[in-house]
Design a protein around this motif. Sequence first.
Motif, PDB file in Angstrom:
ATOM      1  N   VAL A 394       0.846  -1.198   0.000  1.00 47.39           N
ATOM      2  CA  VAL A 394       0.000   0.000   0.000  1.00 47.39           C
ATOM      3  C   VAL A 394       0.884   1.251   0.000  1.00 47.39           C
ATOM      4  O   VAL A 394       0.623   2.213  -0.723  1.00 47.39           O
ATOM      5  N   HIS A 395       1.943   1.212   0.811  1.00 49.48           N
ATOM      6  CA  HIS A 395       2.881   2.356   0.875  1.00 49.48           C
ATOM      7  C   HIS A 395       3.527   2.591  -0.503  1.00 49.48           C
ATOM      8  O   HIS A 395       3.680   3.737  -0.939  1.00 49.48           O
ATOM      9  N   ALA A 396       3.892   1.512  -1.192  1.00 52.22           N
ATOM     10  CA  ALA A 396       4.521   1.631  -2.522  1.00 52.22           C
ATOM     11  C   ALA A 396       3.567   2.295  -3.515  1.00 52.22           C
ATOM     12  O   ALA A 396       3.960   3.201  -4.266  1.00 52.22           O
ATOM     13  N   ILE A 397       2.299   1.839  -3.524  1.00 55.00           N
ATOM     14  CA  ILE A 397       1.314   2.406  -4.457  1.00 55.00           C
ATOM     15  C   ILE A 397       1.010   3.864  -4.100  1.00 55.00           C
ATOM     16  O   ILE A 397       0.865   4.719  -4.970  1.00 55.00           O
ATOM     17  N   MET A 417       6.437   0.232 -14.510  1.00 58.80           N
ATOM     18  CA  MET A 417       7.226  -0.807 -13.824  1.00 58.80           C
ATOM     19  C   MET A 417       6.382  -2.077 -13.652  1.00 58.80           C
ATOM     20  O   MET A 417       5.160  -2.003 -13.465  1.00 58.80           O
ATOM     21  N   LYS A 418       7.045  -3.188 -13.685  1.00 62.79           N
ATOM     22  CA  LYS A 418       6.362  -4.483 -13.607  1.00 62.79           C
ATOM     23  C   LYS A 418       5.545  -4.603 -12.312  1.00 62.79           C
ATOM     24  O   LYS A 418       6.057  -4.385 -11.226  1.00 62.79           O
ATOM     25  N   GLY A 419       4.251  -4.880 -12.451  1.00 63.06           N
ATOM     26  CA  GLY A 419       3.397  -5.179 -11.317  1.00 63.06           C
ATOM     27  C   GLY A 419       2.698  -3.992 -10.683  1.00 63.06           C
ATOM     28  O   GLY A 419       1.817  -4.181  -9.837  1.00 63.06           O
ATOM     29  N   MET A 421       0.624  -1.485 -12.029  1.00 67.94           N
ATOM     30  CA  MET A 421      -0.780  -1.329 -12.405  1.00 67.94           C
ATOM     31  C   MET A 421      -1.621  -2.511 -11.898  1.00 67.94           C
ATOM     32  O   MET A 421      -2.745  -2.324 -11.427  1.00 67.94           O
ATOM     33  N   GLU A 422      -1.032  -3.692 -11.965  1.00 67.22           N
ATOM     34  CA  GLU A 422      -1.749  -4.884 -11.498  1.00 67.22           C
ATOM     35  C   GLU A 422      -2.025  -4.791  -9.992  1.00 67.22           C
ATOM     36  O   GLU A 422      -3.098  -5.168  -9.517  1.00 67.22           O
ATOM     37  N   MET A 423      -1.042  -4.271  -9.251  1.00 69.48           N
ATOM     38  CA  MET A 423      -1.201  -4.124  -7.806  1.00 69.48           C
ATOM     39  C   MET A 423      -2.321  -3.134  -7.477  1.00 69.48           C
ATOM     40  O   MET A 423      -3.112  -3.350  -6.559  1.00 69.48           O
ATOM     41  N   MET A 424      -2.415  -2.047  -8.284  1.00 71.00           N
ATOM     42  CA  MET A 424      -3.485  -1.053  -8.078  1.00 71.00           C
ATOM     43  C   MET A 424      -4.853  -1.708  -8.215  1.00 71.00           C
ATOM     44  O   MET A 424      -5.745  -1.522  -7.370  1.00 71.00           O
ATOM     45  N   VAL A 425      -5.017  -2.445  -9.304  1.00 73.14           N
ATOM     46  CA  VAL A 425      -6.312  -3.087  -9.558  1.00 73.14           C
ATOM     47  C   VAL A 425      -6.611  -4.118  -8.466  1.00 73.14           C
ATOM     48  O   VAL A 425      -7.737  -4.234  -7.986  1.00 73.14           O
ATOM     49  N   ALA A 426      -5.566  -4.864  -8.011  1.00 74.29           N
ATOM     50  CA  ALA A 426      -5.742  -5.887  -6.972  1.00 74.29           C
ATOM     51  C   ALA A 426      -6.188  -5.253  -5.650  1.00 74.29           C
ATOM     52  O   ALA A 426      -7.049  -5.803  -4.947  1.00 74.29           O
ATOM     53  N   LEU A 427      -5.609  -4.069  -5.313  1.00 79.01           N
ATOM     54  CA  LEU A 427      -5.962  -3.405  -4.053  1.00 79.01           C
ATOM     55  C   LEU A 427      -7.426  -2.962  -4.032  1.00 79.01           C
ATOM     56  O   LEU A 427      -8.040  -2.854  -2.973  1.00 79.01           O
ATOM     57  N   CYS A 428      -7.970  -2.686  -5.224  1.00 78.81           N
ATOM     58  CA  CYS A 428      -9.390  -2.296  -5.303  1.00 78.81           C
ATOM     59  C   CYS A 428     -10.287  -3.432  -4.782  1.00 78.81           C
ATOM     60  O   CYS A 428     -11.372  -3.182  -4.260  1.00 78.81           O
ATOM     61  N   GLY A 429      -9.829  -4.670  -4.977  1.00 76.16           N
ATOM     62  CA  GLY A 429     -10.627  -5.814  -4.544  1.00 76.16           C
ATOM     63  C   GLY A 429     -10.348  -6.236  -3.109  1.00 76.16           C
ATOM     64  O   GLY A 429     -10.888  -7.243  -2.649  1.00 76.16           O
TER      65      GLY A 429
END
Length: 929
Positions: A394-397, A417-419, A421-429
């Motif tokens: 969360v801190h990284a995003i 950077m790898k991962g 955008m995917e991490m952003m979408v994952a945090l939404c869930g």
Amino acid sequence: MEDAVRLKEEGNKYFQNQNYEEASRSYSQALTQTKDKALLATLYRNRAACGLKTESYTQAASDASKAIDINASDIKALFRRCQALEQLGKLDQAFKDVQRCATLEPKNRNFQETLRRLNSSIHEKLHVQFSTDSRVQKMFEILLDENSETEKREKAANNLIVLGREDAGAEKIFQNNGVALILQLLDTKKPELGLAAIRTLSGMCDGHQARAMAILHTIQMDRLCGWMAVEEEEISRAVCSLLQTIIDALSGEDKRGHHGKEEALVLDTKKDLKLIASHLLDMLVNKKVSGQGRDQALNLLNKNIPRKDLSIHDNSRSIYVIENGLRKILKVVGQVPEQPSCLPLTDNTRMLASILLNKLYDDLRCDPERNHFRKICEEYITGKFDPQNMDKNVHAIQTVSGVLQGPFDLGNQLLGMKGVMEMMVALCGSDREQDQLVAVEALIHASTKLSRATFIITNGVTLLKDIYKTTKNERIKIRTLVGLCKLGSAGGTDYGLRQFAEGSTEKLAKQCRKWLCNVNIDTRTRRWAVEGLAYLTLDADVKDDFVQDIPALQAMFELAKACTSDKTILYSVATTLVNCTNSYDVKEVIPELVQLAKFSKQHVPEEHPKDKKDFVEKRVKRLLKAGVISTLACMVKADSAILTDQTKELLARVFLALCDNARDRGTIVAQGGGKALIPLALEGTDVGKVKAAHALAKIAAVSNPDIAFPGERVYEVVRPLVRLLDTQRDGLQNYEALLGLTNLSGRSEKLRQKIIKEKALPDIENYMFENHDQLRQAATECMCNMVVNKEVQERFLADGNDRLKLVVLLCGEDDDKVQNAAAGALAMLTAAHKKLCHKMTQVTPQWLEILQRLCLHDRLSVQHRGIVIAYNLLAADQELAKKLVESELLEILTFVGKQEPDEKRKQVVEAARDCLIKCMDYGFIKPFS
């Protein structure tokens, strides 16, 4: 020897003509040409006189001393040294010199009067010194005595502040162990005494480098940072102000022209400035520092680290901060308020850190420096990714989100950077609300570019919609709505790139307007509603509905007026107004390229039907009627730290769009729009200043300047208009700037002087050569007003230029308006100087033909000016008059003079008769009865 005497005489002539700098230069050259002692003494004495006139008192005293060394009884040199020493504040030495003068010439009244005055000044100075010493002592006794009455202590504290701002008082406090006593005041832990102590220190450091350095070393940065770290906002701000004063003094940015104060030492302040920067960076990540203190540290870094002028090559301060503090700034940017480990923050802390990142990145000079900056950011963010620790992710995003609010191009690279955008979408869930909040905000900032928005629409819109429907947390709900608003507007104004189904953006906008109008909702939540509208109003249907919703419009205006300390609200309101007035930049569509794009099956931007000119004009009318000008005027007055350069540019764009119709400019002036535009034209981005200057030109061209820009403000309008007289500006900007300057130059001599001072004359003359009829006409009309000024007349009188020739030839143009303006200028010039009457006959062989055409012109104003020119030539010289009488001009004047002087032709006929009377006076013609 002969050269020295010649140079001395030359210097004397310059001195008599009050050209003291040239006189001093001649005397200096003469000093190198002779060794004769008597002549050297005279030259030094004369140069001392120049020094007194130019207020170079140190040089004057030195020169006078050299003359006295050669001849100890040189009474003029003695008196000149006395005058210089008096100005330098060395009253006792000045007194000795004038005392000697009075001994040599006892009857000289000037010497006696100076003697009395200096005697009085010395006594007064001694009295002040003694009284200052006792005052300082007494004040500290009252302040440090716990039994003193509160009222007495407050009065003593205020007196101490005032004394610290006076140079003599500050020096006395400093010399009488005042800094140690001030520290005792701070140790009492009483806020009012602490504030007085800090403000006194500020006064003592102000403009005095040596004292500022000594105070910094005495107090130490650790203690200063400790005071700034406290929760009390007033004390934290006061310490911030003290540190800024010390930085200004150390960096030499607060040097003032104190006559008579010579720098005793050249101090090396670089180490101290680095020390201050290092301590401020440490404050950013110190848990003991309050949110308020962290904000003040960021403000100081923002103000003092990046270069203020990019033409200065040295950006070592930014490099130092990046090397030693970039990770610390990133840590602040990545803070998540809901996490237990979060540093103390205010609402503005993360935004201030993002601004600092942006300024540091912009201050870098080359790609290697920018790559190094990016690598530090990448290493920091990848170092936070941890599959086992969601808080770190969360801190990284959150850090990426903060960078996107600062240097946007860098933020976009980090998104790749790898991962990420995917991490952003994952945090939404995620099930945790704090994860959703961070992810939604990150998505909002990430979806500015269409390519990113498309990715999110594909992968995350469903999640955003689910969050919006299911969450009960109001903060997440409205942020999710803004995220959807931004994604819905990702296609910008391109009608063909609508991201959502027909009607979806209107529904989102309706919800935003509903929140905006609900006064029961807190301001911060309503702020997000305005931000949502800032994105959605790119859609023409949305902006058209919004300007028709008067309650929503006025709710936005009231919010802007009430929240001038919130930069997000000001920016969002300004963006919304730019969208509603279509004052954003639109790329020109070239039909051939459109055909080519269609042929190659490329996307062609489409304009929405409601973005056409007639719809925009209706929206402008509605905004003016709803009171947009008073809102803009209120926003312009916001603090410069809140009203960013980007916001100023947006406001300038809105003003320019509102000023487009000449009939609306009266309303704009009446509501204070003219005054509000001036600061926008003087500060901000280059584009913003040009847009504001263009709006000022539109107002200045048609309004009474005394009403539009009351008082001294009218003089501030000149510089922005002159800046528009540039070949890089478009023709309309040049033309309207010239019209504005014409209007101003016709008002007063003081305004004409201001136009000259801003070096506008060469530009005005250049536009008189333009091929474009309207530009040539506007420039000539402006010059017609300017030739009233003597300095402008001197330019026409000077040899070796074609200025007069140009005006004469412009009188022969086919364009009536150009002829009228040129003839007006020529009439005034020939009336002012007889030499110009003769010069007119020499500049071109066509002069007589042009004059005759003017005197026969169909337009009465041109004809009148032509006949006035003829009268000026007749009155200038009998020989010149004879030449005119022998031409067909006499016949023309006779024909005009014999006409009936009806109401319209009265001036023309009377001017022709004046010419004929002048010819009779010379005896060239006789009266006919």
